[in-house]
Design an enzyme around this catalytic site. Sequence first.
Site, PDB file in Angstrom:
ATOM      1  N   ASP A  63       0.872  -1.169   0.000  1.00  0.00           N
ATOM      2  CA  ASP A  63       0.000   0.000   0.000  1.00  0.00           C
ATOM      3  C   ASP A  63       0.913   1.224   0.000  1.00  0.00           C
ATOM      4  O   ASP A  63       1.800   1.330   0.848  1.00  0.00           O
ATOM      5  CB  ASP A  63      -0.891  -0.014   1.269  1.00  0.00           C
ATOM      6  CG  ASP A  63      -2.043   0.984   1.184  1.00  0.00           C
ATOM      7  OD1 ASP A  63      -1.802   2.131   0.754  1.00  0.00           O
ATOM      8  OD2 ASP A  63      -3.166   0.624   1.564  1.00  0.00           O
ATOM      9  N   PRO A 116      -8.637   0.675  -4.248  1.00  0.00           N
ATOM     10  CA  PRO A 116      -9.706   1.212  -5.112  1.00  0.00           C
ATOM     11  C   PRO A 116      -9.286   1.177  -6.578  1.00  0.00           C
ATOM     12  O   PRO A 116      -8.092   1.075  -6.883  1.00  0.00           O
ATOM     13  CB  PRO A 116      -9.855   2.655  -4.626  1.00  0.00           C
ATOM     14  CG  PRO A 116      -8.587   2.989  -3.941  1.00  0.00           C
ATOM     15  CD  PRO A 116      -7.950   1.725  -3.479  1.00  0.00           C
ATOM     16  N   HIS A 123     -20.761 -10.015  -7.248  1.00  0.00           N
ATOM     17  CA  HIS A 123     -20.685  -8.790  -6.453  1.00  0.00           C
ATOM     18  C   HIS A 123     -21.615  -8.842  -5.238  1.00  0.00           C
ATOM     19  O   HIS A 123     -22.526  -8.028  -5.107  1.00  0.00           O
ATOM     20  CB  HIS A 123     -21.003  -7.564  -7.325  1.00  0.00           C
ATOM     21  CG  HIS A 123     -20.317  -6.320  -6.824  1.00  0.00           C
ATOM     22  ND1 HIS A 123     -19.725  -5.410  -7.662  1.00  0.00           N
ATOM     23  CD2 HIS A 123     -20.126  -5.844  -5.574  1.00  0.00           C
ATOM     24  CE1 HIS A 123     -19.198  -4.425  -6.942  1.00  0.00           C
ATOM     25  NE2 HIS A 123     -19.439  -4.676  -5.664  1.00  0.00           N
ATOM     26  N   ASP A 150     -15.302 -11.668  -7.082  1.00  0.00           N
ATOM     27  CA  ASP A 150     -16.642 -11.164  -6.731  1.00  0.00           C
ATOM     28  C   ASP A 150     -16.979  -9.983  -7.635  1.00  0.00           C
ATOM     29  O   ASP A 150     -18.063  -9.425  -7.552  1.00  0.00           O
ATOM     30  CB  ASP A 150     -16.670 -10.733  -5.259  1.00  0.00           C
ATOM     31  CG  ASP A 150     -18.086 -10.382  -4.791  1.00  0.00           C
ATOM     32  OD1 ASP A 150     -19.015 -11.167  -5.081  1.00  0.00           O
ATOM     33  OD2 ASP A 150     -18.269  -9.328  -4.157  1.00  0.00           O
ATOM     34  N   THR A 180     -12.081  -8.985  -4.795  1.00  0.00           N
ATOM     35  CA  THR A 180     -13.420  -8.581  -4.344  1.00  0.00           C
ATOM     36  C   THR A 180     -13.524  -7.056  -4.345  1.00  0.00           C
ATOM     37  O   THR A 180     -14.406  -6.493  -3.699  1.00  0.00           O
ATOM     38  CB  THR A 180     -13.735  -9.102  -2.917  1.00  0.00           C
ATOM     39  OG1 THR A 180     -12.789  -8.542  -2.016  1.00  0.00           O
ATOM     40  CG2 THR A 180     -13.689 -10.618  -2.832  1.00  0.00           C
ATOM     41  N   SER A 181     -12.611  -6.392  -5.066  1.00  0.00           N
ATOM     42  CA  SER A 181     -12.594  -4.933  -5.002  1.00  0.00           C
ATOM     43  C   SER A 181     -13.312  -4.303  -6.202  1.00  0.00           C
ATOM     44  O   SER A 181     -14.469  -3.867  -6.076  1.00  0.00           O
ATOM     45  CB  SER A 181     -11.156  -4.441  -4.903  1.00  0.00           C
ATOM     46  OG  SER A 181     -11.148  -3.065  -4.654  1.00  0.00           O
ATOM     47  N   ARG A 182     -12.662  -4.240  -7.339  1.00  0.00           N
ATOM     48  CA  ARG A 182     -13.286  -3.747  -8.570  1.00  0.00           C
ATOM     49  C   ARG A 182     -12.713  -4.550  -9.733  1.00  0.00           C
ATOM     50  O   ARG A 182     -11.498  -4.796  -9.779  1.00  0.00           O
ATOM     51  CB  ARG A 182     -13.006  -2.255  -8.784  1.00  0.00           C
ATOM     52  CG  ARG A 182     -13.838  -1.325  -7.914  1.00  0.00           C
ATOM     53  CD  ARG A 182     -15.324  -1.334  -8.286  1.00  0.00           C
ATOM     54  NE  ARG A 182     -16.124  -0.450  -7.444  1.00  0.00           N
ATOM     55  CZ  ARG A 182     -16.729  -0.798  -6.317  1.00  0.00           C
ATOM     56  NH1 ARG A 182     -16.624  -2.027  -5.863  1.00  0.00           N
ATOM     57  NH2 ARG A 182     -17.469   0.068  -5.657  1.00  0.00           N
ATOM     58  N   GLU A 239     -18.881  -6.321 -15.516  1.00  0.00           N
ATOM     59  CA  GLU A 239     -19.995  -6.862 -14.736  1.00  0.00           C
ATOM     60  C   GLU A 239     -21.291  -6.085 -14.902  1.00  0.00           C
ATOM     61  O   GLU A 239     -22.381  -6.624 -14.671  1.00  0.00           O
ATOM     62  CB  GLU A 239     -19.628  -6.933 -13.247  1.00  0.00           C
ATOM     63  CG  GLU A 239     -19.518  -5.574 -12.556  1.00  0.00           C
ATOM     64  CD  GLU A 239     -19.245  -5.707 -11.066  1.00  0.00           C
ATOM     65  OE1 GLU A 239     -18.336  -6.469 -10.702  1.00  0.00           O
ATOM     66  OE2 GLU A 239     -19.944  -5.043 -10.275  1.00  0.00           O
TER      67      GLU A 239
HETATM   68  P1  NAI Z   1     -10.200   2.167   1.810  1.00  0.00           P
HETATM   69  O1  NAI Z   1     -10.226   3.490   1.133  1.00  0.00           O
HETATM   70  O2  NAI Z   1     -10.406   2.069   3.280  1.00  0.00           O
HETATM   71  O3  NAI Z   1      -8.799   1.436   1.476  1.00  0.00           O
HETATM   72  C1  NAI Z   1      -8.206   1.404   0.208  1.00  0.00           C
HETATM   73  C2  NAI Z   1      -6.705   1.259   0.430  1.00  0.00           C
HETATM   74  O4  NAI Z   1      -6.098   1.069  -0.857  1.00  0.00           O
HETATM   75  C3  NAI Z   1      -6.072   2.491   1.072  1.00  0.00           C
HETATM   76  O5  NAI Z   1      -5.280   2.096   2.182  1.00  0.00           O
HETATM   77  C4  NAI Z   1      -5.179   3.050  -0.036  1.00  0.00           C
HETATM   78  O6  NAI Z   1      -4.002   3.657   0.469  1.00  0.00           O
HETATM   79  C5  NAI Z   1      -4.876   1.791  -0.826  1.00  0.00           C
HETATM   80  N1  NAI Z   1      -4.368   2.021  -2.161  1.00  0.00           N
HETATM   81  C6  NAI Z   1      -4.620   3.073  -3.000  1.00  0.00           C
HETATM   82  N2  NAI Z   1      -3.915   2.922  -4.142  1.00  0.00           N
HETATM   83  C7  NAI Z   1      -3.206   1.770  -4.024  1.00  0.00           C
HETATM   84  C8  NAI Z   1      -2.283   1.091  -4.853  1.00  0.00           C
HETATM   85  N3  NAI Z   1      -1.929   1.576  -6.051  1.00  0.00           N
HETATM   86  N4  NAI Z   1      -1.751  -0.077  -4.429  1.00  0.00           N
HETATM   87  C9  NAI Z   1      -2.072  -0.572  -3.208  1.00  0.00           C
HETATM   88  N5  NAI Z   1      -2.938   0.038  -2.360  1.00  0.00           N
HETATM   89  C10 NAI Z   1      -3.488   1.195  -2.765  1.00  0.00           C
HETATM   90  O7  NAI Z   1     -11.261   1.269   1.019  1.00  0.00           O
HETATM   91  P2  NAI Z   1     -12.037  -0.022   1.555  1.00  0.00           P
HETATM   92  O8  NAI Z   1     -13.266   0.399   2.284  1.00  0.00           O
HETATM   93  O9  NAI Z   1     -11.081  -0.942   2.210  1.00  0.00           O
HETATM   94  O10 NAI Z   1     -12.508  -0.661   0.156  1.00  0.00           O
HETATM   95  C11 NAI Z   1     -11.580  -1.171  -0.780  1.00  0.00           C
HETATM   96  C12 NAI Z   1     -12.293  -1.415  -2.088  1.00  0.00           C
HETATM   97  O11 NAI Z   1     -13.214  -2.505  -1.919  1.00  0.00           O
HETATM   98  C13 NAI Z   1     -13.185  -0.250  -2.551  1.00  0.00           C
HETATM   99  O12 NAI Z   1     -12.457   0.678  -3.300  1.00  0.00           O
HETATM  100  C14 NAI Z   1     -14.223  -0.940  -3.400  1.00  0.00           C
HETATM  101  O13 NAI Z   1     -13.781  -0.881  -4.742  1.00  0.00           O
HETATM  102  C15 NAI Z   1     -14.213  -2.391  -2.912  1.00  0.00           C
HETATM  103  N6  NAI Z   1     -15.498  -2.794  -2.336  1.00  0.00           N
HETATM  104  C16 NAI Z   1     -16.082  -3.947  -2.811  1.00  0.00           C
HETATM  105  C17 NAI Z   1     -17.290  -4.374  -2.290  1.00  0.00           C
HETATM  106  C18 NAI Z   1     -17.956  -5.651  -2.740  1.00  0.00           C
HETATM  107  O14 NAI Z   1     -19.164  -5.813  -2.502  1.00  0.00           O
HETATM  108  N7  NAI Z   1     -17.260  -6.570  -3.371  1.00  0.00           N
HETATM  109  C19 NAI Z   1     -18.001  -3.575  -1.284  1.00  0.00           C
HETATM  110  C20 NAI Z   1     -17.244  -2.421  -0.798  1.00  0.00           C
HETATM  111  C21 NAI Z   1     -16.055  -2.046  -1.336  1.00  0.00           C
END
Ligand code: NAI
Length: 331
Positions: free
Chosen positions: A173, A205, A294, A257, A231-233, A262
């Site tokens: 990170d 993200p 998802h 996921d 499970t992110s994007r 999608e």
């Molecule tokens: P968050 O904002 O708390 O954490 C994201 C982390 O990624 C931060 O620590 C940031 O510094 C880091 N980051 C940014 N650029 C990066 C890179 N190039 N390499 C490595 N790390 C990097 O977000 P949270 O709440 O943990 O959510 C993460 C992702 O999960 C969301 O962006 C969303 O896309 C996805 N998500 C998926 C869901 C699902 O139903 N499958 C539901 C909710 C979120």
Amino acid sequence: MQVVVFSTKPYDRQFLDAANVGRHQLRYVEARLSPETALLAQGAEAVCAFVNDQAPAEVLEVLAGLGIRLLALRSAGFNNVDLTAARRLGIQVARVPAYSPAAVAEHTVALILGLNRRIHRAYNRVREGNFALDGLLGFDLKGRRVGIIGTGRIGVAVARIMQGFGCRVLAHDPWPSAEGLALGLDYVALGALLAQADIVTLHCPLTPQTRHLIDAAALARMKRGAMLVNTSRGALVDTRAVIEGLKSGAIGLLGLDVYEEESELFFEDLSGQVLQDDVFARLLTFPNVLITAHQGFFTTEALTAIAETTIGNLTAFAGTGRALHEVPAPG
Ligand code: NAI
């Protein structure tokens, strides 16, 4: 306030109505927000949208023309909104920054466990009266290295669970979190994480910088036969490169996921139709791939929190002109 809620499913309505208790006039529409459907927002002051609703400049221009001043996302991610255009057009964008990191983290671990012990295959076999174990061989998680890319709320929650299994957690990170450091995560460069991890799981993200973070070059750096979980994007992963990796055995197990394309598939019952996405269809042919549509966010706790925060954003905006959780425009 008059609000048009796009991409409404019965469960959205149930949780939003419970949180709203009549404060705002919520007009539910099933359609996804797109250039073709944006006019459905006529007469409202705010629009409420979800992950596969699209808000590029062209949609925002239509919304601004209708007098929409707030776009309240029911998601944490906001990669589907052109924030620069929103600012130019005077549309505030709000989101639900954290609704239940545990929901997504636990679903991630469900994919890891399910894939490792081939639960998806075992379930079908047992129902067919096939009690053979060939092809179901897994590995102990204890002692394995798990690489977490993105240690925000969800990544840290995954790290905590995997530490409970006795895994060594590597992390990457650019901005290591205080929680990640407190957990003693081993922060390393992306290349080192990919080279050492038995399981790589994505929790950063989707941004222009992270698009196709896992491409052919990244896959080539991974341990042969490692597990990849997203499970992110969807667009964090170059799906075509991953398919090649699965064919060559470079990737041993894949859990998804989310999927790049999608929005054409997920959240709908398409079981009676011919699948038009050949890339997705190819993914479905692999025995070592487990895909969910998802559903990481889909728990009672998460839906309650999403609804409450969304109504909170609407109420704050109606009262003060500022939502509680505004997404700032870039720069
Ligand atoms: P968050 O904002 O708390 O954490 C994201 C982390 O990624 C931060 O620590 C940031 O510094 C880091 N980051 C940014 N650029 C990066 C890179 N190039 N390499 C490595 N790390 C990097 O977000 P949270 O709440 O943990 O959510 C993460 C992702 O999960 C969301 O962006 C969303 O896309 C996805 N998500 C998926 C869901 C699902 O139903 N499958 C539901 C909710 C979120």
